[in-house]
Design a protein around this motif. Sequence first.
Motif, PDB file in Angstrom:
ATOM      1  N   ALA A 181       0.831  -1.204   0.000  1.00  0.00           N
ATOM      2  CA  ALA A 181       0.000   0.000   0.000  1.00  0.00           C
ATOM      3  C   ALA A 181       0.863   1.251   0.000  1.00  0.00           C
ATOM      4  O   ALA A 181       0.556   2.242  -0.687  1.00  0.00           O
ATOM      5  CB  ALA A 181      -0.920  -0.010   1.222  1.00  0.00           C
ATOM      6  N   ALA A 182       1.972   1.202   0.748  1.00  0.00           N
ATOM      7  CA  ALA A 182       2.888   2.350   0.767  1.00  0.00           C
ATOM      8  C   ALA A 182       3.498   2.575  -0.617  1.00  0.00           C
ATOM      9  O   ALA A 182       3.628   3.722  -1.072  1.00  0.00           O
ATOM     10  CB  ALA A 182       3.990   2.124   1.800  1.00  0.00           C
ATOM     11  N   PHE A 183       3.879   1.499  -1.292  1.00  0.00           N
ATOM     12  CA  PHE A 183       4.418   1.622  -2.643  1.00  0.00           C
ATOM     13  C   PHE A 183       3.408   2.294  -3.575  1.00  0.00           C
ATOM     14  O   PHE A 183       3.759   3.183  -4.363  1.00  0.00           O
ATOM     15  CB  PHE A 183       4.792   0.246  -3.199  1.00  0.00           C
ATOM     16  N   VAL A 184       2.152   1.866  -3.498  1.00  0.00           N
ATOM     17  CA  VAL A 184       1.121   2.419  -4.378  1.00  0.00           C
ATOM     18  C   VAL A 184       0.896   3.897  -4.089  1.00  0.00           C
ATOM     19  O   VAL A 184       0.870   4.739  -5.000  1.00  0.00           O
ATOM     20  CB  VAL A 184      -0.191   1.626  -4.237  1.00  0.00           C
ATOM     21  N   LEU A 185       0.739   4.238  -2.811  1.00  0.00           N
ATOM     22  CA  LEU A 185       0.443   5.618  -2.444  1.00  0.00           C
ATOM     23  C   LEU A 185       1.624   6.549  -2.729  1.00  0.00           C
ATOM     24  O   LEU A 185       1.454   7.633  -3.302  1.00  0.00           O
ATOM     25  CB  LEU A 185       0.061   5.690  -0.969  1.00  0.00           C
ATOM     26  N   VAL A 186       2.817   6.132  -2.326  1.00  0.00           N
ATOM     27  CA  VAL A 186       3.997   6.967  -2.559  1.00  0.00           C
ATOM     28  C   VAL A 186       4.279   7.084  -4.051  1.00  0.00           C
ATOM     29  O   VAL A 186       4.617   8.161  -4.555  1.00  0.00           O
ATOM     30  CB  VAL A 186       5.214   6.403  -1.804  1.00  0.00           C
ATOM     31  N   GLY A 187       4.123   5.969  -4.772  1.00  0.00           N
ATOM     32  CA  GLY A 187       4.340   6.006  -6.213  1.00  0.00           C
ATOM     33  C   GLY A 187       3.381   6.955  -6.904  1.00  0.00           C
ATOM     34  O   GLY A 187       3.773   7.716  -7.800  1.00  0.00           O
ATOM     35  N   ALA A 188       2.100   6.922  -6.502  1.00  0.00           N
ATOM     36  CA  ALA A 188       1.121   7.843  -7.082  1.00  0.00           C
ATOM     37  C   ALA A 188       1.488   9.288  -6.782  1.00  0.00           C
ATOM     38  O   ALA A 188       1.348  10.175  -7.635  1.00  0.00           O
ATOM     39  CB  ALA A 188      -0.272   7.520  -6.546  1.00  0.00           C
ATOM     40  N   GLY A 189       1.984   9.543  -5.562  1.00  0.00           N
ATOM     41  CA  GLY A 189       2.387  10.897  -5.211  1.00  0.00           C
ATOM     42  C   GLY A 189       3.580  11.370  -6.020  1.00  0.00           C
ATOM     43  O   GLY A 189       3.612  12.504  -6.492  1.00  0.00           O
ATOM     44  N   ILE A 190       4.578  10.504  -6.181  1.00  0.00           N
ATOM     45  CA  ILE A 190       5.763  10.863  -6.964  1.00  0.00           C
ATOM     46  C   ILE A 190       5.380  11.141  -8.412  1.00  0.00           C
ATOM     47  O   ILE A 190       5.853  12.102  -9.031  1.00  0.00           O
ATOM     48  CB  ILE A 190       6.804   9.734  -6.877  1.00  0.00           C
ATOM     49  N   LEU A 191       4.494  10.318  -8.957  1.00  0.00           N
ATOM     50  CA  LEU A 191       4.045  10.504 -10.337  1.00  0.00           C
ATOM     51  C   LEU A 191       3.296  11.827 -10.496  1.00  0.00           C
ATOM     52  O   LEU A 191       3.568  12.607 -11.426  1.00  0.00           O
ATOM     53  CB  LEU A 191       3.146   9.333 -10.732  1.00  0.00           C
ATOM     54  N   ALA A 192       2.379  12.093  -9.577  1.00  0.00           N
ATOM     55  CA  ALA A 192       1.563  13.303  -9.675  1.00  0.00           C
ATOM     56  C   ALA A 192       2.421  14.563  -9.518  1.00  0.00           C
ATOM     57  O   ALA A 192       2.277  15.530 -10.280  1.00  0.00           O
ATOM     58  CB  ALA A 192       0.464  13.279  -8.621  1.00  0.00           C
ATOM     59  N   VAL A 193       3.307  14.550  -8.546  1.00  0.00           N
ATOM     60  CA  VAL A 193       4.157  15.724  -8.319  1.00  0.00           C
ATOM     61  C   VAL A 193       5.099  15.947  -9.495  1.00  0.00           C
ATOM     62  O   VAL A 193       5.303  17.084  -9.945  1.00  0.00           O
ATOM     63  CB  VAL A 193       4.944  15.567  -7.007  1.00  0.00           C
ATOM     64  N   GLY A 194       5.679  14.864 -10.011  1.00  0.00           N
ATOM     65  CA  GLY A 194       6.569  14.995 -11.156  1.00  0.00           C
ATOM     66  C   GLY A 194       5.865  15.584 -12.365  1.00  0.00           C
ATOM     67  O   GLY A 194       6.400  16.467 -13.047  1.00  0.00           O
ATOM     68  N   ASN A 195       4.648  15.105 -12.647  1.00  0.00           N
ATOM     69  CA  ASN A 195       3.891  15.629 -13.782  1.00  0.00           C
ATOM     70  C   ASN A 195       3.504  17.090 -13.571  1.00  0.00           C
ATOM     71  O   ASN A 195       3.552  17.901 -14.500  1.00  0.00           O
ATOM     72  CB  ASN A 195       2.631  14.787 -14.001  1.00  0.00           C
ATOM     73  N   ALA A 196       3.104  17.437 -12.345  1.00  0.00           N
ATOM     74  CA  ALA A 196       2.718  18.818 -12.060  1.00  0.00           C
ATOM     75  C   ALA A 196       3.904  19.761 -12.227  1.00  0.00           C
ATOM     76  O   ALA A 196       3.777  20.847 -12.815  1.00  0.00           O
ATOM     77  CB  ALA A 196       2.148  18.918 -10.646  1.00  0.00           C
ATOM     78  N   LEU A 197       5.069  19.361 -11.734  1.00  0.00           N
ATOM     79  CA  LEU A 197       6.250  20.208 -11.863  1.00  0.00           C
ATOM     80  C   LEU A 197       6.722  20.303 -13.314  1.00  0.00           C
ATOM     81  O   LEU A 197       7.179  21.359 -13.756  1.00  0.00           O
ATOM     82  CB  LEU A 197       7.371  19.670 -10.978  1.00  0.00           C
ATOM     83  N   ALA A 198       6.593  19.193 -14.053  1.00  0.00           N
ATOM     84  CA  ALA A 198       6.972  19.227 -15.463  1.00  0.00           C
ATOM     85  C   ALA A 198       6.047  20.159 -16.240  1.00  0.00           C
ATOM     86  O   ALA A 198       6.503  20.922 -17.110  1.00  0.00           O
ATOM     87  CB  ALA A 198       6.922  17.818 -16.049  1.00  0.00           C
ATOM     88  N   ALA A 199       4.744  20.096 -15.928  1.00  0.00           N
ATOM     89  CA  ALA A 199       3.787  20.984 -16.602  1.00  0.00           C
ATOM     90  C   ALA A 199       4.070  22.443 -16.264  1.00  0.00           C
ATOM     91  O   ALA A 199       4.004  23.322 -17.137  1.00  0.00           O
ATOM     92  CB  ALA A 199       2.363  20.602 -16.200  1.00  0.00           C
ATOM     93  N   ARG A 200       4.422  22.719 -15.020  1.00  0.00           N
ATOM     94  CA  ARG A 200       4.732  24.098 -14.625  1.00  0.00           C
ATOM     95  C   ARG A 200       5.974  24.588 -15.338  1.00  0.00           C
ATOM     96  O   ARG A 200       6.037  25.736 -15.790  1.00  0.00           O
ATOM     97  CB  ARG A 200       4.916  24.175 -13.115  1.00  0.00           C
ATOM     98  N   ARG A 201       6.984  23.737 -15.433  1.00  0.00           N
ATOM     99  CA  ARG A 201       8.208  24.116 -16.146  1.00  0.00           C
ATOM    100  C   ARG A 201       7.917  24.416 -17.608  1.00  0.00           C
ATOM    101  O   ARG A 201       8.382  25.410 -18.162  1.00  0.00           O
ATOM    102  CB  ARG A 201       9.233  22.991 -16.042  1.00  0.00           C
ATOM    103  N   ASP A 202       7.119  23.553 -18.260  1.00  0.00           N
ATOM    104  CA  ASP A 202       6.799  23.768 -19.668  1.00  0.00           C
ATOM    105  C   ASP A 202       5.987  25.037 -19.868  1.00  0.00           C
ATOM    106  O   ASP A 202       6.181  25.770 -20.843  1.00  0.00           O
ATOM    107  CB  ASP A 202       6.039  22.554 -20.214  1.00  0.00           C
ATOM    108  N   ALA A 203       5.078  25.289 -18.938  1.00  0.00           N
ATOM    109  CA  ALA A 203       4.278  26.513 -19.054  1.00  0.00           C
ATOM    110  C   ALA A 203       5.152  27.752 -18.864  1.00  0.00           C
ATOM    111  O   ALA A 203       4.966  28.765 -19.553  1.00  0.00           O
ATOM    112  CB  ALA A 203       3.152  26.494 -18.016  1.00  0.00           C
TER     113      ALA A 203
END
Length: 219
Positions: A181-203
């Motif tokens: 469960a920790a792998f799933v939750l932490v992995g989802a958080g890492i994925l979401a944060v990475g995508n959000a930061l990448a989108a902010r950088r591109d913008a």
Amino acid sequence: MHTWLAPARLAVAALAAVALGFSGYHAATDPTGVVNFFGYFTVLSNLAGVVVLALGGWAGLTGQRPLPGLVRGAVVLYLVITGLVYGTVLAKYPEQLAIPWVNDVLHRVMPLVVLADWLIDPPERRLRPRAGLWWLGFPLVYLVYTLLRGWAVGWYPYPFVDPAVHGGYRRVAGACFLIAAAFVLVGAGILAVGNALAARRDARHGTTPRGRRAHARTT
């Protein structure tokens, strides 16, 4: 990418490599043995971390193409889980503290560094949700291997996967469920944060996120 990031990656990779070397030598000269040494998830995740930081640092210095975010994100997940499990479960066991400074590097410094690296330099393109499923493949294979090898040779790298400890396989199953469960939750958080930061950088740079297929063709 920040100019200081590449040499910083190489420096931390070198530090972790030295820590792994000390730990491996210690294991080779005590009853643990070299084979068991490579049975620790901590060792495997840190080896992956050394490779990713070293290649990332080299790419930054030479101007080569950066490592894929899919690979970097997986290593971030594995090392963050390594740090969390150590801090919440394993730190209290004396055998985990044979070389204190090595434990600090492998269980504290490396997880924090790769996470900071992910936040400072997010993935080069947006990662799809299924990337998180790929990240779970290695921990699953590791768990199966650890249980089967432990059953065959009578050695387990961590007490929470050892059925000989009080509670037997029911306790092992419970511990594995919580860590999964920790792998799933932490992995989802890492994925979401990475995508959000990448989108902010591109913008900020006025570019289109490269993970999105925007076929704007006129007819």
